[in-house]
Write a protein that holds these residues in place. Structure first.
Motif, PDB file in Angstrom:
ATOM      1  N   ALA A  67      -7.494  -2.600   4.217  1.00 47.06           N
ATOM      2  CA  ALA A  67      -6.421  -1.678   3.824  1.00 47.06           C
ATOM      3  C   ALA A  67      -6.582  -1.296   2.354  1.00 47.06           C
ATOM      4  O   ALA A  67      -6.439  -0.133   1.983  1.00 47.06           O
ATOM      5  N   LYS A  85     -10.071   0.923   1.951  1.00 51.47           N
ATOM      6  CA  LYS A  85      -9.967   2.249   2.565  1.00 51.47           C
ATOM      7  C   LYS A  85      -8.886   3.060   1.889  1.00 51.47           C
ATOM      8  O   LYS A  85      -9.001   4.276   1.743  1.00 51.47           O
ATOM      9  N   GLY A  86      -7.840   2.364   1.405  1.00 49.07           N
ATOM     10  CA  GLY A  86      -6.798   3.046   0.637  1.00 49.07           C
ATOM     11  C   GLY A  86      -7.390   3.721  -0.591  1.00 49.07           C
ATOM     12  O   GLY A  86      -7.185   4.913  -0.827  1.00 49.07           O
ATOM     13  N   ALA A  97      -4.682   2.592   6.244  1.00 50.85           N
ATOM     14  CA  ALA A  97      -4.401   1.278   5.677  1.00 50.85           C
ATOM     15  C   ALA A  97      -3.413   0.490   6.529  1.00 50.85           C
ATOM     16  O   ALA A  97      -3.410  -0.729   6.492  1.00 50.85           O
ATOM     17  N   SER A  98      -2.562   1.168   7.299  1.00 48.53           N
ATOM     18  CA  SER A  98      -1.495   0.400   7.932  1.00 48.53           C
ATOM     19  C   SER A  98      -1.387   0.553   9.445  1.00 48.53           C
ATOM     20  O   SER A  98      -1.192  -0.425  10.153  1.00 48.53           O
ATOM     21  N   ILE A 154       0.853  -1.198   0.000  1.00 48.90           N
ATOM     22  CA  ILE A 154       0.000   0.000   0.000  1.00 48.90           C
ATOM     23  C   ILE A 154       0.885   1.243   0.000  1.00 48.90           C
ATOM     24  O   ILE A 154       0.618   2.209  -0.723  1.00 48.90           O
TER      25      ILE A 154
END
Lengths: 121, 492
Positions: B342, B345-346, B250-251, B89
């Motif tokens: 992730a 939503k990314g 995302a993370s 990502i």
């Protein structure tokens, strides 16, 4: 239960709660940071007191046998202190920027300004 | 040489790259350098995952000090999977970042911005790969502190206050985490996770261990933004620069969940979860409240970015719900949803970042009629939206399928129904965006162009991944299942 014998832990817990209370209760952003620092310091005390061995010396090389305190918690806390300093520095820098942007460091006043902006938008 | 040290390079390269990025120069050069470092990290994580899938889990000993004395980097299916999607990502987000950061951040701050970004990346990767509890804390603070910096660089002055609030709550969370580790160390005398796992059961019912466990869980719940400890998240995601919102959503919370899994299943073990307390039930209740409340509040928002932030809280609820089933299907669903969420939503944060760049705002009034003006961007948003709802053929469907299946396996019909009900709520909030973008007339007459091609490409890479991994689930489900098997087997 041995209450007095563990007094070092009691001191750490009391200091911790004082710091935590300041973070929650105070509306001034600077005072919150002070509370946060007290809170972190209490954890340092908790760690370091756990490394103490009764009658132990400093863990350095010398002739003969003697019990020595556990140095690992000290080393860990050295790292944690650095983290704490970095956190405080960043927090203070943010407070300076907040003061420039909002003209105040009181939480309720900032929130009032934000609510007004929210309504206006 | 590289292949033997991949585990160390994974973290060391971004970490050393951060100060170099400051030295290397301004603007484009800083971006190029940060991008190359990110792509290198991505290559390393692919190498690690391939290695794990071929030869099983392995350890790397920092400075050749054997565990449990030295710091051990432990790579297994779960950590390799987390490393892969974080770097993946991040690689795509960096493509997006060039134009977006140019637009949102003052030019003289670019290199510092990318330095903070590399530090965040290094911290997140470190948390995912380390096998040492205190090391995890240090990496957590590296990623959090640089994350606060990234958030505070948002254009709106409210970003500053959001960052400050996150700093206070995040530090409390991290301090709770470190108290927990300290208590475990006092009880066992070790910080190595694998060593902790073998020593803890020998202690039996121990009050210090129990207190340590509670501190760890509360601290991690704060980092993960599990209801009711989610209060820092909406403002932080709303006012952060677009690229940062996408990256953190995302993370950052995902790595928190990873540590959550590690401690719950690997260190304390499954028997501890089931025997000591109605722990699974508590997490299940919190997760359901998070999913329902997050979705409901998302529906009422007038700012799309804030809507996405509340939706994130709901999605964290799904992940924790999967964990709380404590069975293979539920855990597989939770692990795979880390990745799937992730991705989607990314896409959504990137798309809304493009809107911010072209229109200048992220409220519903700003996206009116954008379906015609920015067709590519909004189409990607719709794909991610469908995935958020859980339409078959998208990644969202895969994880919801596993969650519902796990609920039914446990005989918890009401929970399965709640998961589907919250999907309906997702329909409502995604539809609000679609309605504004495609069925409302734009207010202003002036032309709004499509976002620059790197931003559209980045958004679409993730959007296509949303569909691709929704159709071919071999890789994601395969790895997630191996991770779940390991988690369930490790503690017995």
């Amino acid at each position: 239960m041995d209450v007095l014998g563990k007094y070092s832990y009691w001191v750490a817990i009391i200091v911790m709660m004082i710091g935590f209370y300041v973070v929650i209760d105070r509306g001034n952003l600077l005072k919150k940071l002070v509370g946060l620092n007290i809170f972190q310091t209490a954890v340092f005390m908790l760690y370091i007191s756990s490394g103490k061995v009764a009658g132990g010396t400093a863990p350095i090389l010398y002739d003969g046998d003697a019990p020595f305190s556990n140095p690992l918690p000290h080393v860990l806390i050295l790292t944690a202190i650095v983290v704490g300093v970095a956190t405080l520095a960043l927090g203070l820098a943010l407070v300076v920027r907040i003061k420039e942007a909002y003209g105040t460091v009181e939480e309720d006043e900032i929130q009032a300004i934000e609510n007004r902006e929210e309504d206006a938008a | 040489m590289i292949s033997a040290n991949m585990a160390a390079l994974q973290v060391a390269v971004p970490l050393i790259g951060a100060p170099l990025c400051t030295l290397i120069g301004r603007g484009t050069r800083a971006w190029l350098f940060a991008t190359l470092v990110t792509w290198f990290a991505f290559a390393m994580s692919i190498g690690l995952l391939v290695e794990v899938m071929q030869n099983g889990a392995f350890s790397y000993y920092m400075g050749n000090w054997p565990a449990p004395w030295g710091i051990e980097y432990r790579v297994d299916h779960l950590s390799a999977f987390v490393l892969l999607f974080i770097t993946g990502i991040a690689s795509v987000v960096m493509l997006f970042a060039y134009n977006s950061v140019e637009n949102e951040i003052a030019a003289d701050k670019h290199r510092l911005f990318y330095t903070a970004y590399l530090l965040t990346l290094a911290g997140l990767l470190g948390m995912a790969i380390t096998g040492d509890a205190f090391n995890a804390f240090v990496f957590m603070e590296i990623s959090s502190l640089s994350g606060y910096v990234l958030i505070s660089l948002g254009r709106d002055r409210r970003a500053l206050f959001a960052s400050y609030q996150y700093l206070v709550l995040g530090t409390i969370g991290a301090t709770f985490f470190v108290i927990g580790i300290g208590l475990l160390y006092m009880a066992t005398g070790t910080l190595n996770l694998a060593d902790l796992a073998t020593r803890l059961p020998r202690l039996g019912e121990n009050f210090v261990v129990f207190a340590g466990f509670v501190f760890l869980m509360v601290g991690l719940s704060l980092k993960v933004a599990l209801f009711p400890l989610h209060l820092w998240l909406p403002n932080a995601y709303t006012y952060a620069p677009s690229m940062v919102s996408a990256l953190l959503a995302a993370s950052a919370t995902k790595v928190g969940v990873y540590l959550f899994l590690r401690f719950l299943f690997d260190v304390f073990g499954i028997r501890f979860i089931i025997d000591t307390w109605p722990l699974a039930e508590i997490f299940m209740a919190l997760a359901i409240i998070a999913a329902v409340m997050g979705s409901l509040v998302a529906i009422t928002q007038i700012n799309v970015k804030r809507l996405l932030a509340y939706s994130s809280i709901a999605q964290i609820g799904y992940i924790v719900l999967g964990i709380s089933f404590v069975n293979l299907t539920g855990l597989t669903g939770a692990v795979v949803h880390l990745f799937n969420h992730a991705l989607m939503k990314g896409v959504m944060f990137l798309a809304i970042g493009s809107v911010l760049m072209r229109v200048g705002g992220t409220r519903f009034v700003h996206i009116r009629g954008l379906g015609k003006r920015m067709p590519m961007t909004m189409a990607a948003f719709v794909i991610a939206g469908l995935s958020m709802i859980g339409v078959p053929g998208t990644v969202g469907f895969v994880s919801k399928w596993y969650l519902v299946l796990a609920a039914i396996e446990r005989g918890l019909w009401p929970v399965a129904i709640i998961v589907m009900a919250t999907s309906l709520m997702a329909v409502v909030y995604v539809w609000r965006v679609v309605e504004a973008a495609y069925f409302a007339e734009p207010e202003a007459n002036h032309e709004i162009a499509e976002a620059p091609w790197p931003m559209v490409t980045a958004t679409w890479i993730l959007a296509i991944a949303c569909i691709l991994f929704g159709l071919t689930t071999d890789l994601t489900i395969g790895v997630a299942q191996s991770a779940a098997v390991m988690l369930l087997g490790g503690g017995q």
